[in-house]
Motif scaffolding. Sequence first.
Motif, mmCIF file in Angstrom:
data_model
loop_
_atom_site.group_PDB
_atom_site.id
_atom_site.type_symbol
_atom_site.label_atom_id
_atom_site.label_comp_id
_atom_site.label_asym_id
_atom_site.label_seq_id
_atom_site.Cartn_x
_atom_site.Cartn_y
_atom_site.Cartn_z
ATOM 1 N N GLY A 89 109.268 -45.099 15.101
ATOM 2 C CA GLY A 89 109.013 -44.053 14.103
ATOM 3 C C GLY A 89 108.079 -44.537 13.017
ATOM 4 O O GLY A 89 107.165 -43.811 12.598
ATOM 5 N N TRP A 90 108.283 -45.757 12.552
ATOM 6 C CA TRP A 90 107.383 -46.303 11.537
ATOM 7 C C TRP A 90 105.975 -46.512 12.093
ATOM 8 O O TRP A 90 104.981 -46.238 11.414
ATOM 9 N N THR B 169 114.964 -55.862 15.145
ATOM 10 C CA THR B 169 113.873 -55.247 14.385
ATOM 11 C C THR B 169 112.784 -56.266 14.102
ATOM 12 O O THR B 169 111.585 -55.989 14.254
ATOM 13 N N GLN C 16 113.344 -51.083 5.116
ATOM 14 C CA GLN C 16 112.658 -52.330 5.473
ATOM 15 C C GLN C 16 111.822 -52.759 4.275
ATOM 16 O O GLN C 16 110.991 -51.988 3.768
ATOM 17 N N ALA D 64 113.605 -44.843 6.492
ATOM 18 C CA ALA D 64 113.748 -43.867 7.577
ATOM 19 C C ALA D 64 115.154 -43.293 7.512
ATOM 20 O O ALA D 64 116.082 -43.943 7.021
ATOM 21 N N TYR D 65 115.311 -42.088 8.030
ATOM 22 C CA TYR D 65 116.632 -41.485 8.125
ATOM 23 C C TYR D 65 116.828 -40.944 9.544
ATOM 24 O O TYR D 65 115.963 -40.229 10.058
ATOM 25 N N GLU E 284 114.136 -47.304 17.988
ATOM 26 C CA GLU E 284 113.787 -45.963 17.505
ATOM 27 C C GLU E 284 113.189 -46.014 16.109
ATOM 28 O O GLU E 284 112.204 -45.329 15.817
ATOM 29 N N VAL E 285 113.775 -46.820 15.226
ATOM 30 C CA VAL E 285 113.267 -46.846 13.849
ATOM 31 C C VAL E 285 111.892 -47.504 13.784
ATOM 32 O O VAL E 285 110.999 -47.036 13.074
ATOM 33 N N TYR F 74 120.542 -44.363 7.259
ATOM 34 C CA TYR F 74 119.463 -44.596 6.300
ATOM 35 C C TYR F 74 118.985 -46.033 6.489
ATOM 36 O O TYR F 74 119.783 -46.974 6.368
ATOM 37 N N TRP F 75 117.703 -46.196 6.771
ATOM 38 C CA TRP F 75 117.118 -47.516 7.016
ATOM 39 C C TRP F 75 116.173 -47.883 5.877
ATOM 40 O O TRP F 75 115.439 -47.033 5.362
ATOM 41 N N PHE G 277 120.627 -51.028 7.037
ATOM 42 C CA PHE G 277 120.926 -49.616 7.266
ATOM 43 C C PHE G 277 122.282 -49.290 6.670
ATOM 44 O O PHE G 277 123.120 -50.169 6.451
ATOM 45 N N PRO H 170 117.451 -42.624 12.830
ATOM 46 C CA PRO H 170 117.517 -43.476 14.022
ATOM 47 C C PRO H 170 118.801 -44.290 14.102
ATOM 48 O O PRO H 170 119.356 -44.711 13.091
#
Length: 267
Positions: A223-224, A134, A260, A211-212, A219-220, A257-258, A246, A214
């Motif tokens: 998405g962001w 990430t 950052q 995020a929820y 992917e996460v 559930y992520w 996560f 990924p």
Amino acid sequence: MVAGLCATAAAHADALRAVDTLRLGGCGGVLPAARPLQHIPKLDRIAALWAGGEALALAADRSGYAVAAINGIHIRGAEAASIDLLKRSGCQTVADKSLQDIGAYRRGADTWLILAAAYAVPGVSQAPLLAAKTLQLINQVRAKGARCGERSFGPAPPVRLSETLAEVAYGHAIDMAQHNYFEHEDRAGHTPADRVRAVGYREKLVGENIAYGPQSAEEVVQGWLDSPGHCENIMDARFAEMGVAFAPGQASKRGLYWVQLLAAPRA
């Protein structure tokens, strides 16, 4: 009872043999060959519920099988004709390489087949690798600059991982996962900045992306970046440190559930 169990086992065996024959042969050579499927009793239950008129998605949810992908095939005819019937009605599904498991239910001349793949949750051992990936993806974007909705951002300095921020991020991720909510403010009313200060981190500025769903860093992060507000946090040149974590959802909430956290520490 013994006769019933034998009949059920035979139906499973016939269904598995027919499906695996088609998978190994690529549906008669028209599709790439696929590996045999594993028989999962929970999928037998889904097949039985579906045969009884329950929606496939609801049946899957009731079974306890952690569904990542699922398909159902209903065929009617003699067991000896299963391969020909499957060729005509569901060869694409049968040969799908992403599906790994199978269940079956038979009643009279009807057979209900469930082909599925289970949701694979990354383990704790993978957390450092996902955090590093990430960070790499975030810094690649910051180095190039990005467009976040209507705003364009030039290159920004790289951020570095902070163990403290990662611990705070994990605390919020696991709290959301265990109590089934999805908010920046936690159940006690604490904001991201409150949570950071509570562990003694001295900050000038704090930002948080959540995020929820990924399952991967790619992917996460994507998405962001596709969300203007989250993207602006990522591209904010004032941030120098980052923590990411996560936690897997509970029961039917099977996504990750992520969290950052981005921060500018005080000197």
